[in-house]
Design a protein around this motif. Structure first.
Motif, PDB file in Angstrom:
ATOM      1  N   UNK A  55       9.483  16.626   6.191  1.00 17.62           N
ATOM      2  CA  UNK A  55       9.119  17.217   4.903  1.00 17.62           C
ATOM      3  C   UNK A  55       7.645  16.971   4.588  1.00 17.62           C
ATOM      4  N   UNK A  56       7.223  15.735   4.796  1.00 12.77           N
ATOM      5  CA  UNK A  56       5.818  15.405   4.519  1.00 12.77           C
ATOM      6  C   UNK A  56       4.902  16.124   5.502  1.00 12.77           C
ATOM      7  N   UNK A  62       0.834  -1.203   0.000  1.00  9.05           N
ATOM      8  CA  UNK A  62       0.000   0.000   0.000  1.00  9.05           C
ATOM      9  C   UNK A  62       0.871   1.256   0.000  1.00  9.05           C
ATOM     10  N   UNK A  63       1.950   1.202   0.785  1.00  6.74           N
ATOM     11  CA  UNK A  63       2.861   2.354   0.803  1.00  6.74           C
ATOM     12  C   UNK A  63       3.485   2.578  -0.575  1.00  6.74           C
ATOM     13  N   UNK A  64       3.874   1.486  -1.225  1.00  6.67           N
ATOM     14  CA  UNK A  64       4.441   1.614  -2.566  1.00  6.67           C
ATOM     15  C   UNK A  64       3.438   2.260  -3.527  1.00  6.67           C
ATOM     16  N   UNK A  65       2.183   1.847  -3.406  1.00  6.19           N
ATOM     17  CA  UNK A  65       1.153   2.401  -4.284  1.00  6.19           C
ATOM     18  C   UNK A  65       0.995   3.904  -4.050  1.00  6.19           C
ATOM     19  N   UNK A  66       0.927   4.303  -2.785  1.00  6.31           N
ATOM     20  CA  UNK A  66       0.781   5.721  -2.483  1.00  6.31           C
ATOM     21  C   UNK A  66       2.011   6.519  -2.919  1.00  6.31           C
ATOM     22  N   UNK A  67       3.188   5.920  -2.780  1.00  2.32           N
ATOM     23  CA  UNK A  67       4.417   6.610  -3.189  1.00  2.32           C
ATOM     24  C   UNK A  67       4.404   6.835  -4.707  1.00  2.32           C
ATOM     25  N   UNK A  68       3.968   5.827  -5.442  1.00  2.00           N
ATOM     26  CA  UNK A  68       3.913   5.953  -6.901  1.00  2.00           C
ATOM     27  C   UNK A  68       2.866   6.990  -7.317  1.00  2.00           C
ATOM     28  N   UNK A  69       1.731   7.003  -6.629  1.00  2.00           N
ATOM     29  CA  UNK A  69       0.701   7.985  -6.950  1.00  2.00           C
ATOM     30  C   UNK A  69       1.162   9.400  -6.627  1.00  2.00           C
ATOM     31  N   UNK A  70       1.903   9.550  -5.536  1.00  2.00           N
ATOM     32  CA  UNK A  70       2.446  10.868  -5.189  1.00  2.00           C
ATOM     33  C   UNK A  70       3.389  11.351  -6.276  1.00  2.00           C
ATOM     34  N   UNK A  71       4.236  10.441  -6.782  1.00  2.00           N
ATOM     35  CA  UNK A  71       5.187  10.823  -7.831  1.00  2.00           C
ATOM     36  C   UNK A  71       4.473  11.152  -9.140  1.00  2.00           C
ATOM     37  N   UNK A  97      -3.521  16.497  -2.762  1.00  2.00           N
ATOM     38  CA  UNK A  97      -3.609  15.053  -2.973  1.00  2.00           C
ATOM     39  C   UNK A  97      -2.212  14.422  -2.995  1.00  2.00           C
ATOM     40  N   UNK A  98      -1.249  15.158  -3.540  1.00  2.00           N
ATOM     41  CA  UNK A  98       0.115  14.648  -3.534  1.00  2.00           C
ATOM     42  C   UNK A  98       0.624  14.504  -2.100  1.00  2.00           C
ATOM     43  N   UNK A  99       0.349  15.535  -1.269  1.00  2.00           N
ATOM     44  CA  UNK A  99       0.770  15.465   0.139  1.00  2.00           C
ATOM     45  C   UNK A  99       0.071  14.320   0.852  1.00  2.00           C
ATOM     46  N   UNK A 100      -1.182  14.129   0.522  1.00  2.00           N
ATOM     47  CA  UNK A 100      -1.960  13.046   1.147  1.00  2.00           C
ATOM     48  C   UNK A 100      -1.350  11.680   0.808  1.00  2.00           C
ATOM     49  N   UNK A 101      -0.992  11.467  -0.464  1.00  2.00           N
ATOM     50  CA  UNK A 101      -0.372  10.201  -0.854  1.00  2.00           C
ATOM     51  C   UNK A 101       0.999  10.045  -0.184  1.00  2.00           C
ATOM     52  N   UNK A 102       1.780  11.114  -0.140  1.00  2.00           N
ATOM     53  CA  UNK A 102       3.093  11.032   0.500  1.00  2.00           C
ATOM     54  C   UNK A 102       2.961  10.667   1.975  1.00  2.00           C
ATOM     55  N   UNK A 103       1.927  11.192   2.617  1.00  2.00           N
ATOM     56  CA  UNK A 103       1.723  10.885   4.035  1.00  2.00           C
ATOM     57  C   UNK A 103       1.425   9.412   4.238  1.00  2.00           C
ATOM     58  N   UNK A 104       0.634   8.828   3.352  1.00  2.00           N
ATOM     59  CA  UNK A 104       0.308   7.411   3.474  1.00  2.00           C
ATOM     60  C   UNK A 104       1.468   6.510   3.051  1.00  2.00           C
ATOM     61  N   UNK A 105       2.414   7.080   2.340  1.00  2.00           N
ATOM     62  CA  UNK A 105       3.583   6.296   1.923  1.00  2.00           C
ATOM     63  C   UNK A 105       4.703   6.337   2.959  1.00  2.00           C
ATOM     64  N   UNK A 119      -3.731  16.568  11.910  1.00  2.00           N
ATOM     65  CA  UNK A 119      -3.640  15.388  12.766  1.00  2.00           C
ATOM     66  C   UNK A 119      -2.625  14.394  12.192  1.00  2.00           C
ATOM     67  N   UNK A 120      -2.664  14.189  10.865  1.00  2.00           N
ATOM     68  CA  UNK A 120      -1.701  13.273  10.254  1.00  2.00           C
ATOM     69  C   UNK A 120      -0.301  13.865  10.318  1.00  2.00           C
TER      70      UNK A 120
END
Length: 906
Positions: free
Chosen positions: A350-351, A316-325, A335-343, A376-377
């Motif tokens: 930085x995140x 799941x982290x890999x997926x979010x990292x790829x979506x952030x990129x 949305x990019x920050x949101x994906x980076x946070x989940x990754x 909160x995140x």
């Protein structure tokens, strides 16, 4: 039920419905059925996505995106609010109810050509502000051919009160029929029985469970039924289907599930980062799990959830990292920050900083709940203790503002782990106090605000002074029901507030003036409060002005300045309306209502009472019905005052809102003085004046106590009350104060002294805007003259009183004046109330008044939280009932603004 709903919508009626039940019970299938059934309608769909709950207005944007081309047809404040909410333009954070009115207008406009059906699936996963706005719109539908249908596992509290349909599991017989329909091959009877038992009547489970079994198992060649290891839920069954898919396909499905937008270009860009080719989609599409076309679409919300949950945490982290990129940081930074946070695998400054910036953007769009979620995140990803505390406090404050008390309390606990410096400790206390004030309407907020103000003194003197002033607001609301510290203790503590920094501002003077009243006596507070009111608004932002206008109006009443009260209460309503501060509007309208009541314009007051009640209903504000209670008392309506008193006292006691007890006492004292039941008036007035910390309504009750006590023969009580009143009126020296004091002195005087005081009361009150006080001065003067056997002179005063009371609609006092006139030998006839306008409903009368006063349909709709189409619908009924054919004829068909006769009691 859905067939009837579709038929009603097709003929132009509006509808709202909430379908709810366990996952897989058929909610999405029923939405699909309704979409197919409503073939004459325009259909708009939106789906709540769990991974998107932190993005403000995401769900609302799904509903509105196809209609945004018509946004320019909205009233400017609504259009600007919606554009800001959707990040299409900058500007101050919009009030979510103004955004709601914009959406209502947008949907109404979209339904011009054909009815509009809005289907919202998985409402429980909508972002908070979208859920609030869509439920607001659903409650305001009236004459629009629009239907809002929600589907949810467990509906959020925002949908409470809307029509609902609870979906139950299938019976065993129906479950067996469904299973027989979906089975494509022969199945051992024992296996079929176990599938039915395991499914427990859940339709999706009956469809999905057989897919988890091999052909060998389905045929029953594996031993006893007890040996079958069926999944315990449909979601587990779906997850098993993923196990047989190729690894690249499973990774692609996780990627698609992690992206809530359904944007295929974004998904394929992210897939390329993971080395996943286009052929990975083939197996998913062949299995009917997901389609990759103009949008990425899973066959069911549970399939999306299962695809995401079936992956390991690292996948799941890999997926979010790829979506952030793959996300454009300029077009969609949140949305990019949101994906980076989940990754993120652990703390990442930085995140966290990116999330903090996202929170700022969400707050600017009015997405307080989203801003709180980002912060909160960010807190979870922060390792530095001081920054973690700051972010936790900021998140807690946002949750307080968004009405999420439990989440705020949890974040405060996180912050308190510390370590805390003095400034952070003070901020913890301040947020905790604000939370108490929001949740309990002030019963235990004053001591918490005092504690915060004291802690802030050495670290932020300006904020400390503001917090002391907030403590005054809380204490005035809490009144006699305050827990731990009442207004007297607040005033004592406020005397130690740090001096104001720089130029003295109006809020500083308000604080100093209120403290002076309680600590040094009324005469000492008057010049300070007068200075505060003279400078109020100068150099103040709109936000600051709105924040303190209620307290400024209270100060104006306290120093008997009717002109300032008029100006300030009008400004409060105007600013609340113009800036879309609809959460502030009920309080502003309540203040303005009382000014209108004392001015004798009960018709205008009644219109604002209705507007206030509409605002309270629309916004969920729990302000007591003070305006309605005051209006009923002025009109002399025993039954209404009795009912309102009972509910008001009960509700404010639960909330700890002691000011309500005082207002109820004053209203009953006024009512009974009007009817001439003086013993009851004294009892009610004594109840209203027994707590010395109350101001305004307790002062009004003191005036009622003097009149009631004199008429009831309780002279000692009257003399004592007059002494308290005279201390105030002498220091104020306004015509309102001096006039009421002279009238009260006259009641306790004899001969020439009494006549002098009555003459002074009439003269002074005639210079003011408080016409009800003038009418009562004429009445008391006339009653005194009659008792002096001066019948001719008495008739002059009594006729003036009777005419004024009848024109105002103060029926009890008018009847009292008529009785006195009859005692002088003059026949007094009551004005006839017969009029065609009595056929209008309360809402029709209100709309007719606003249209007569020149407001357009969109402007009336904004006032009453309805669409312009609904306004026109009601106006057409008004025209028919009044026998007119245009707005221009309303002026002749309706009574004047100052004359309530002929309009229904509203």
């Amino acid at each position: 039920m859905l067939d009837q709903l579709a038929d009603a919508l097709s003929i132009g009626e509006s509808r709202a419905l909430v379908l709810h039940g366990e996952p897989g019970v058929g909610k999405s299938a029923l939405l699909d059925y309704l979409a197919g059934r409503a073939f004459e309608c325009r259909v708009v769909r939106a789906v709540g996505v769990q991974q998107e709950m932190e993005l403000a207005y995401a769900g609302l944007h799904q509903v509105c995106v196809s209609m945004l081309d018509n946004m320019d047809r909205l009233p400017v404040p609504q259009r600007d609010a919606l554009r800001t909410a959707f990040g299409m333009s900058g500007g101050p954070a919009p009030d979510r109810f103004l955004v709601g009115l914009a959406v209502l207008g947008l949907l109404s406009d979209a339904a011009d050509d054909r009815p509009l059906l809005c289907l919202i699936d998985d409402e429980q996963w909508l972002d908070r502000v979208s859920a609030q706005i869509l439920s607001f719109v659903a409650r305001r539908l009236a004459a629009e051919p629009v239907a809002l249908i929600f589907a949810a596992r467990t509906p959020t509290g925002d949908l409470e009160g809307l029509p609902e349909l609870a979906l139950q599991p299938l019976s065993d017989a129906d479950a067996r029929d469904l299973l027989n329909d979906v089975l494509a091959e022969r199945v051992d009877a024992r296996v079929k029985n176990q599938i039915i038992a395991e499914a427990r009547g859940n339709p999706l489970a009956l469809v999905e469970l057989p897919r988890a079994l091999t052909s060998h198992q389905m045929a029953g060649g594996f031993g006893l039924p007890g040996a079958i290891q069926l999944p315990r839920s449909a979601e587990e069954s779906i997850q098993r289907q993923f196990e047989v898919l190729p690894s690249p396909t499973r990774r692609l499905l996780v990627l698609a599930a992690a992206d809530p937008t359904g944007d295929p270009a974004l998904v394929w860009r992210a897939a390329s980062h993971l080395g996943i080719g286009a052929d990975a989609a083939v197996s998913a599409q062949e299995a009917g799990i997901c389609e990759f076309a103009s949008r990425v679409r899973f066959r069911h919300p549970l399939v999306r959830s299962a695809a995401y949950q079936s992956a390991s945490l690292e996948r799941r982290r890999q997926a979010h990292r790829a979506l952030a990129e793959a996300t454009d940081d300029q077009l969609d930074p949140d949305r990019m920050a949101w994906h980076r946070a989940h990754a993120a695998q652990g703390p990442d400054e930085d995140v966290a900083a990116e999330l903090e910036r996202s929170a700022g953007r969400a707050q600017a769009r009015g997405g307080l709940a989203a801003a709180a979620a980002f912060l909160e995140r960010a807190t979870m990803l922060t390792s530095a203790a001081d920054k973690r505390v700051d972010r936790a406090l900021a998140a807690a404050w946002m949750k307080v503002q968004a009405g999420e008390g439990n989440g705020a309390a949890d974040l405060l606990s996180t912050a308190e782990v510390g370590p805390l410096d003095d400034a952070q400790r003070a901020r913890v206390e301040l947020v905790r106090a604000q939370l108490a004030f929001v949740t309990s309407r002030g019963s235990d907020a004053p001591p918490l605000l005092l504690k915060a103000a004291r802690r802030l003194k050495p670290v932020d003197p300006g904020l400390s002074r503001e917090t002391y002033l907030e403590a005054f607001s809380a204490a005035l609301f809490a009144g006699r029901l305050a827990v731990g510290a009442d207004v007297l203790e607040v005033a004592n503590a406020a005397a130690t507030a740090p001096p104001s920094v720089g130029a003295t501002r109006a809020p500083d003077l308000l604080l100093d003036g209120l403290a002076a009243h309680y600590n040094q006596g009324y005469p000492n507070c008057v010049p300070v409060l007068r200075g505060a009111l003279e400078s109020f608004g100068t150099g103040m932002t709109t936000e600051t002005e709105l924040r303190w206008l209620w307290l400024a109006s209270i100060a104006a009443i306290h120093i008997w300045d009717d002109q300032r009260w008029d100006a300030l209460s009008a400004r409060h309503v105007q600013l609340a309306r113009a800036n879309g501060a609809l959460s502030e509007l009920p309080l502003a309208l309540s203040s303005r209502v009382f000014l209108l009541l004392f001015s004798g314009d009960l018709a205008a007051g009644a219109a604002l009472v209705e507007e206030s009640e509409v605002a309270i209903d629309a916004t969920g504000n729990n302000l007591a019905p003070y305006g309605r209670l005051g209006l009923a008392a002025m009109r002399g309506s025993d039954a209404e005052v009795s009912a309102l008193t009972a509910t008001t006292v009960r509700d404010v006691t639960v909330r700890g809102e002691g000011i309500g007890v005082t207002v109820a006492g004053w209203a009953n004292a006024l009512l009974n003085n009007g009817h001439g039941d003086y013993a009851k008036a004294v009892t009610a007035a004594q109840r209203a004046t027994e707590y010395s910390g109350d101001i305004t309504s307790s002062t009004w009750a003191t005036v009622e106590l003097i009149e009631g006590s004199v008429r009831a023969g309780m002279m000692e009580t009257a003399v004592d009350a007059l002494g308290r009143l005279t201390e105030m009126t002498s220091a104020s020296d306004s015509d309102w104060a001096r006039g009421v004091a002279a009238r009260s002195h006259a009641l306790l005087s004899q001969g020439e002294a009494a006549e002098h005081f009555y003459g002074e009361a009439v003269d002074r009150l005639d210079r003011t805007s408080v016409r009800t006080e003038l009418a009562r001065a004429h009445l008391l003067y006339g009653e005194w003259l009659r008792r002096q056997h001066r019948r001719i002179d008495a008739r002059v005063q009594l006729n003036s009183a009777c005419t004024m009371f009848e024109a105002m609609g103060m029926d009890a006092f008018a009847q009292r004046a008529r009785r006195e006139l009859q005692a002088t030998g003059q026949t007094a006839r009551k004005r006839s109330l017969a009029s065609p306008t009595t056929e209008l409903t309360a809402q029709e009368a209100q709309i007719a008044r606003l249209a007569r006063d020149g407001l357009s349909n969109p402007e009336i709709g904004a006032r009453l939280f309805i669409s312009a189409r609904t306004v026109q619908y009601h106006l057409s009924k008004v025209f028919t009932k009044l026998g007119i054919n245009s707005r221009s004829r309303l002026d002749g068909a309706l009574p004047s603004a100052s004359d309530p006769q002929g309009l229904p009691a509203v």
